[in-house]
Design a protein around this motif. Sequence first.
Motif, PDB file in Angstrom:
ATOM      1  N   GLU A 249       0.822  -1.219   0.000  1.00  0.00           N
ATOM      2  CA  GLU A 249       0.000   0.000   0.000  1.00  0.00           C
ATOM      3  C   GLU A 249       0.854   1.266   0.000  1.00  0.00           C
ATOM      4  O   GLU A 249       0.499   2.274  -0.619  1.00  0.00           O
ATOM      5  CB  GLU A 249      -0.901  -0.005   1.234  1.00  0.00           C
ATOM      6  CG  GLU A 249      -1.873   1.152   1.317  1.00  0.00           C
ATOM      7  CD  GLU A 249      -3.021   1.044   0.324  1.00  0.00           C
ATOM      8  OE1 GLU A 249      -3.740   2.042   0.159  1.00  0.00           O
ATOM      9  OE2 GLU A 249      -3.191  -0.035  -0.281  1.00  0.00           O
ATOM     10  N   TYR A 250       2.011   1.210   0.675  1.00  0.00           N
ATOM     11  CA  TYR A 250       2.831   2.407   0.836  1.00  0.00           C
ATOM     12  C   TYR A 250       4.178   2.290   0.116  1.00  0.00           C
ATOM     13  O   TYR A 250       5.115   3.008   0.451  1.00  0.00           O
ATOM     14  CB  TYR A 250       3.037   2.694   2.325  1.00  0.00           C
ATOM     15  CG  TYR A 250       1.740   3.036   3.035  1.00  0.00           C
ATOM     16  CD1 TYR A 250       1.236   4.325   3.027  1.00  0.00           C
ATOM     17  CD2 TYR A 250       1.002   2.039   3.670  1.00  0.00           C
ATOM     18  CE1 TYR A 250       0.050   4.634   3.660  1.00  0.00           C
ATOM     19  CE2 TYR A 250      -0.198   2.334   4.304  1.00  0.00           C
ATOM     20  CZ  TYR A 250      -0.671   3.630   4.292  1.00  0.00           C
ATOM     21  OH  TYR A 250      -1.870   3.935   4.906  1.00  0.00           O
ATOM     22  N   GLU A 251       4.245   1.431  -0.856  1.00  0.00           N
ATOM     23  CA  GLU A 251       5.495   1.229  -1.592  1.00  0.00           C
ATOM     24  C   GLU A 251       6.040   2.544  -2.132  1.00  0.00           C
ATOM     25  O   GLU A 251       5.324   3.323  -2.768  1.00  0.00           O
ATOM     26  CB  GLU A 251       5.263   0.253  -2.743  1.00  0.00           C
ATOM     27  CG  GLU A 251       6.535  -0.089  -3.514  1.00  0.00           C
ATOM     28  CD  GLU A 251       6.285  -1.089  -4.637  1.00  0.00           C
ATOM     29  OE1 GLU A 251       7.271  -1.484  -5.283  1.00  0.00           O
ATOM     30  OE2 GLU A 251       5.111  -1.469  -4.847  1.00  0.00           O
ATOM     31  N   GLY A 252       7.330   2.799  -1.828  1.00  0.00           N
ATOM     32  CA  GLY A 252       7.980   4.009  -2.325  1.00  0.00           C
ATOM     33  C   GLY A 252       7.636   5.278  -1.570  1.00  0.00           C
ATOM     34  O   GLY A 252       8.140   6.354  -1.903  1.00  0.00           O
ATOM     35  N   ARG A 253       6.794   5.148  -0.552  1.00  0.00           N
ATOM     36  CA  ARG A 253       6.320   6.342   0.156  1.00  0.00           C
ATOM     37  C   ARG A 253       6.827   6.436   1.595  1.00  0.00           C
ATOM     38  O   ARG A 253       6.589   7.448   2.259  1.00  0.00           O
ATOM     39  CB  ARG A 253       4.787   6.371   0.163  1.00  0.00           C
ATOM     40  CG  ARG A 253       4.153   6.458  -1.213  1.00  0.00           C
ATOM     41  CD  ARG A 253       2.656   6.166  -1.153  1.00  0.00           C
ATOM     42  NE  ARG A 253       1.974   7.015  -0.178  1.00  0.00           N
ATOM     43  CZ  ARG A 253       0.714   6.811   0.226  1.00  0.00           C
ATOM     44  NH1 ARG A 253       0.036   5.763  -0.238  1.00  0.00           N
ATOM     45  NH2 ARG A 253       0.159   7.618   1.111  1.00  0.00           N
ATOM     46  N   PHE A 254       7.510   5.397   2.090  1.00  0.00           N
ATOM     47  CA  PHE A 254       7.904   5.399   3.498  1.00  0.00           C
ATOM     48  C   PHE A 254       9.408   5.229   3.642  1.00  0.00           C
ATOM     49  O   PHE A 254      10.101   4.729   2.743  1.00  0.00           O
ATOM     50  CB  PHE A 254       7.169   4.300   4.273  1.00  0.00           C
ATOM     51  CG  PHE A 254       7.563   2.904   3.880  1.00  0.00           C
ATOM     52  CD1 PHE A 254       8.641   2.262   4.488  1.00  0.00           C
ATOM     53  CD2 PHE A 254       6.871   2.230   2.885  1.00  0.00           C
ATOM     54  CE1 PHE A 254       9.001   0.975   4.123  1.00  0.00           C
ATOM     55  CE2 PHE A 254       7.233   0.941   2.509  1.00  0.00           C
ATOM     56  CZ  PHE A 254       8.295   0.317   3.138  1.00  0.00           C
TER      57      PHE A 254
END
Length: 301
Positions: free
Chosen positions: A151-156
Amino acid sequence: MIFKDINMESRKELNPYFDLVDYEACEYCFNTLFMWQHLYKTGYYIGDGFAVIVAENEGDTFSILPLAKKEDMARVIKYVVEYFKEENKKIYFRGITKEVVEFLEADYPEKFQYTEERDLFDYIYDGESMRTLSGRKNVKKRNHINYFLKEYEGRFEYRLLNENDFDDCLEVMKEWTTNKEENNEVSEEMEEELIGIKKLFQNYNILKDKLIIAGIYIDGKLEAFTMGEYLNPNMALIHIEKANPFIRGLYPYINQQFLVHEFNNVEFVNREEDLGIEGLRKAKLSYHPVKFVEKYTVREV
């Protein structure tokens, strides 16, 4: 015995005595005692090769296990017993191990009442199991983490935190507390915990030789942070873990990553007690502890 308050000035004096013992309970760590000193009025006395720690609970003075070598323990406990007598106070120990209970039962028959404090048992986990989350018993944890990663790939970003991040940590605490308030779950312990966290932040420049703080930023905003240290070379102690509860998988992910990155060789992980809080107990049991650090309260009859 004249006791001094536990504060930052006492850290250098006390640390060698923590190194004398191999206790697995979270209380036997300077940062734990310092964090909660304002609540328990914790003090210490340095004797001949030992240190005695006392505190207050509901107006009564109690002692935890002295910091002493095993071969000196009987002598030092008798020293503490004499202190209570001289002060005309009922003898009162907290956080006592089963081994010391047996010693007291043998040396002071029918003198004490012993209470098993289940709410204060520390949860001990297998380090490798916590890092890998392997096996059928951890399938739900892995599923939550996999959801988070997708869900948060590349965002965390997981990273160590320092003084520049502590305002963000306090904002996480504020939002976490607000959520608890909305669900009528705020307790006195939570309010005191925030005071303790601020104390650790304010003194991090000194404490950072032992205290490790890490967090997870999502889209540039801190959404979870945790604090821990080595209780001994083979055990990590996790003091704090806070996360946005509305982000699925965030709690198990920071739990796992903190151990993977900062405690990758420890055999055991101490995640402290549940204080009898039903939701906290359920969460701690869901990680399948391999044992508990049993604690007893001992009071003079």
